[in-house]
Design a protein around this motif. Structure first.
Motif, PDB file in Angstrom:
ATOM      1  N   GLN A 250      40.730  44.674  45.970  1.00  0.00           N
ATOM      2  CA  GLN A 250      41.166  43.763  44.710  1.00  0.00           C
ATOM      3  C   GLN A 250      39.908  43.793  44.062  1.00  0.00           C
ATOM      4  N   THR A 251      38.683  44.898  44.020  1.00  0.00           N
ATOM      5  CA  THR A 251      37.264  45.023  43.246  1.00  0.00           C
ATOM      6  C   THR A 251      37.441  46.190  43.176  1.00  0.00           C
ATOM      7  N   SER A 252      37.657  46.438  41.399  1.00  0.00           N
ATOM      8  CA  SER A 252      38.116  47.563  41.477  1.00  0.00           C
ATOM      9  C   SER A 252      36.601  47.958  39.823  1.00  0.00           C
ATOM     10  N   VAL A 256      37.706  42.422  38.446  1.00  0.00           N
ATOM     11  CA  VAL A 256      38.137  41.630  39.408  1.00  0.00           C
ATOM     12  C   VAL A 256      38.978  40.630  39.346  1.00  0.00           C
ATOM     13  N   TRP A 258      40.520  38.224  40.197  1.00  0.00           N
ATOM     14  CA  TRP A 258      40.229  37.430  41.287  1.00  0.00           C
ATOM     15  C   TRP A 258      41.583  36.283  41.454  1.00  0.00           C
ATOM     16  N   MET A 261      42.748  38.505  44.365  1.00  0.00           N
ATOM     17  CA  MET A 261      42.371  38.114  45.401  1.00  0.00           C
ATOM     18  C   MET A 261      42.037  36.578  46.097  1.00  0.00           C
TER      19      MET A 261
END
Length: 293
Positions: A250-252, A256, A258, A261
């Motif tokens: 989910q971090t790109s 993020v 959030w 995630m």
């Protein structure tokens, strides 16, 4: 009067400390759950209490297709989540079960029989298994990757099951060896005098008595396999990817997500919370077996 005051004060101090420690342990779970219902603005300003600091919504669960208004609609993200969840369950249960079988047999041999390979004896063999936990997984990354590529086991469940089982095997052996050592050897000798074979003694006498230790070893192995990220990220790409890898994805570069995630993280935490609540007594009993004689 003074003794009663001291006793009450000590009890207040103990329960106060336990309550504070429980708050510290549970707050990350609370934060993760509430974040899945926050908007981006609420997350950035650090809102904590729903319906007081912010109005909760289904943003995180909508992004996964798991909100009430999305359950009846086709969702590729939900299908991917369910596949990753299934992969985590199958791989974790299989690896923990496989390690439990092998580790129980090895631990019983180390606890009941004497071995000698050159200068190596039982205690040296036991320490060798335990020392495998000291080695960082990143050291084995390249050899494992090359081996799995040659065996065509990359991005497969069976590949993850094998490496996970080997990684938690030392823990199972160490716990079960202490568990078997705490069982009186006279029970087995009496059963063998009555005509029971070695396997019969092991299956009918020893294993039932070692049940709490087996439960503790299985649960700890299950938790470690479920939470493992590095090996899964290294050896999988699409088919066998697990939940921890999906959470990290989910971090790109665009930022993020959030809320997404948080929803994914809580979905991966919740099964372990349920296991811990219902089987906590087995963990404590198994880990403390043999500590008091």
């Amino acid at each position: 009067m003074n003794h009663r005051f001291l006793r009450v004060t000590a009890r207040i101090g103990i329960y106060g400390s336990l309550s504070l420690w429980a708050f510290v342990c549970l707050f990350p779970i609370y934060w993760t759950l509430t974040t899945s219902f926050k908007s981006a603005r609420d997350i950035l300003r650090g809102a904590v209490i729903p319906w007081v600091d912010y109005q909760p919504g289904w943003l995180g669960w909508q992004s996964l297709g798991l909100s009430p208004d999305r359950l009846g609609v086709t969702s590729t993200v939900r299908d991917e989540f369910l596949l990753r969840f299934e992969n985590s369950i199958v791989v974790s249960l299989s690896a923990a079960g496989f390690a439990l079988v092998l580790g129980t047999l090895a631990a019983y041999g180390l606890a009941r029989f004497k071995y000698r390979f050159g200068f190596l004896q039982n205690k040296d063999i036991s320490f060798f298994f335990l020392s495998q936990l000291i080695l960082p997984p990143v050291v084995l990354a390249l050899p494992i990757l090359v081996l799995y590529q040659s065996l065509d086991m990359l991005d497969t469940r069976i590949g993850l099951i094998c490496i996970y089982a080997l990684s938690v095997l030392p823990i199972v052996i160490w716990i079960m060896r202490d568990q078997f050592a705490s069982i009186p050897h006279e029970l087995e000798q009496a059963a063998m005098v009555d005509g029971c074979s070695v396997w019969g003694v092991f299956l009918r006498i020893v294993l039932p008595l070692a049940g709490p230790g087996m439960a503790a070893a299985f649960i700890l192995s299950l938790v470690l396999c479920w939470n493992e990220y590095f090996i899964a990220a290294l050896l999988t790409s699409s088919n066998a990817k697990t939940l921890p890898v999906m959470v990290a994805s989910q971090t790109s570069t665009s930022g993020v997500g959030w809320w997404t995630m948080a929803a994914l993280s809580f979905s991966s935490i919740f099964p372990l919370v349920i296991v811990g609540l219902f089987l906590e007594r087995f963990i404590v009993k198994g880990l403390t077996a043999g500590s008091v004689k």
